[in-house]
Enzyme design. Structure first.
Site, PDB file in Angstrom:
ATOM      1  N   SER A 164      57.715  54.499   1.399  1.00  0.00           N
ATOM      2  CA  SER A 164      58.056  53.101   1.134  1.00  0.00           C
ATOM      3  C   SER A 164      56.755  52.365   0.870  1.00  0.00           C
ATOM      4  CB  SER A 164      58.738  52.493   2.365  1.00  0.00           C
ATOM      5  OG  SER A 164      58.729  51.072   2.291  1.00  0.00           O
ATOM      6  N   TYR A 177      60.102  50.750  11.453  1.00  0.00           N
ATOM      7  CA  TYR A 177      60.206  51.261  10.078  1.00  0.00           C
ATOM      8  C   TYR A 177      58.822  51.422   9.443  1.00  0.00           C
ATOM      9  CZ  TYR A 177      61.894  51.680   5.263  1.00  0.00           C
ATOM     10  OH  TYR A 177      62.155  52.129   3.994  1.00  0.00           O
TER      11      TYR A 177
END
Ligand code: BGC
Length: 279
Positions: A164, A177
């Site tokens: 990401s 995350y």
């Protein structure tokens, strides 16, 4: 069909990955689904892994099979060692080997820092980081057992980690995350260094904001979309196919000399857009 997934016919060379066997985790929705379909369009046989949502996974597998390649849906929780071992063994038995692993399965459990429970922290690390570790480890054992088969590919195997932009962009309210993706970055680079001498290529794709269920609230309403676009110089929210196409390219021998790289597919989100006018 959902217009945001599935590469249009003709965009992807249909024999680019001919004869290769790909495992895509978390492939019943979002980026994983688009990637599994695109790999199938490129001629690979594809295992569609899912943890919940069997029907959706079977639909993805049926769509891939309609291209004239093999596909099957396998249930496994990537954070559970025994399930990952069983899934990989089953793929070797039923498909013959694994040539491409797309370690994609991932989730968010958002909370501000002091509100975040240990369970929320742990779940995200377990799936996003430990899950990729386990899948990569089992795939690597198979790559090593089989070795290079020159008619199939120049490398013994390819691992593509779904990372990401948050492997480098800190993200308040998402410490679990962001930490998991920061971990994915270093895991990917370390594995790439360790496995390159065996002709195993490990790389990552780092998506920016892509329209999938994981971030629906960020693009669903016009107001949310306007806020989001402030972070994206290219001025459009990404589609799952944007990521799928990058994965197909990275998995192919066109990219045979690409080792240990993160390909950011983010419309420029990592370019510090705030500095376009400030600083
Ligand atoms: C997250 C999304 C987010 C995007 C950009 C992704 O990794 O899963 O929720 O929209 O990063 O911030």
């Amino acid at each position: 069909m959902d217009s945001t997934v599935g590469a249009p016919q003709g965009v992807i060379p249909a024999r680019l990955l001919h004869g290769q066997k790909a495992l895509v985790t978390g492939a019943n929705s979002g980026i994983g689904k688009a990637t599994a379909i695109a790999l199938g369009r490129a001629g690979a046989d594809v295992v569609v892994n899912y943890v919940a949502g069997r029907e959706a996974a079977e639909e993805v597998a049926a769509e891939i099979a309609s291209f004239g390649v093999r596909s099957a849906a396998y249930e496994a929780d990537v954070s559970q060692e025994d399930q990952v071992v069983a899934m990989t063994d089953r793929m070797v038995q039923e498909f013959g080997t694994v040539d491409i692993l797309v370690a994609n399965a991932g989730l968010q459990r958002d909370a501000s820092f002091t509100e975040m429970t240990l369970a929320q922290w742990q779940k995200v690390i377990d799936v996003n980081l430990t899950g990729q570790f386990l899948c990569a480890r089992e795939a690597t054992k198979e790559f090593r057992r089989r070795g290079v088969v020159p008619e199939v590919s120049r490398s013994a195997g390819k691992i593509i980690c779904m990372s990401s932009v948050h492997q480098v962009i800190p993200w308040a309210g998402h410490v679990n995350y962001a930490s998991s993706k920061g971990g994915v970055q270093m895991m990917m680079q370390t594995l790439a260094q360790e496995l390159a001498p065996e002709r195993i290529r490990v790389n990552a794709v780092a998506p920016g904001a892509i329209k999938t269920p994981i971030n629906r609230s960020a693009w669903e309403t016009p107001e949310a979309q306007k806020d989001l676009l402030r972070l994206i110089p290219y001025d459009r929210v990404g589609e799952p196919d944007d990521i799928a196409h990058a994965v197909v390219a990275l998995a192919s021998d066109l990219m045979d000399y690409v080792v240990g790289t993160t390909l950011y597919v983010d419309g420029g989100m990592t370019l510090f857009p705030g500095f376009a006018t400030g600083g």
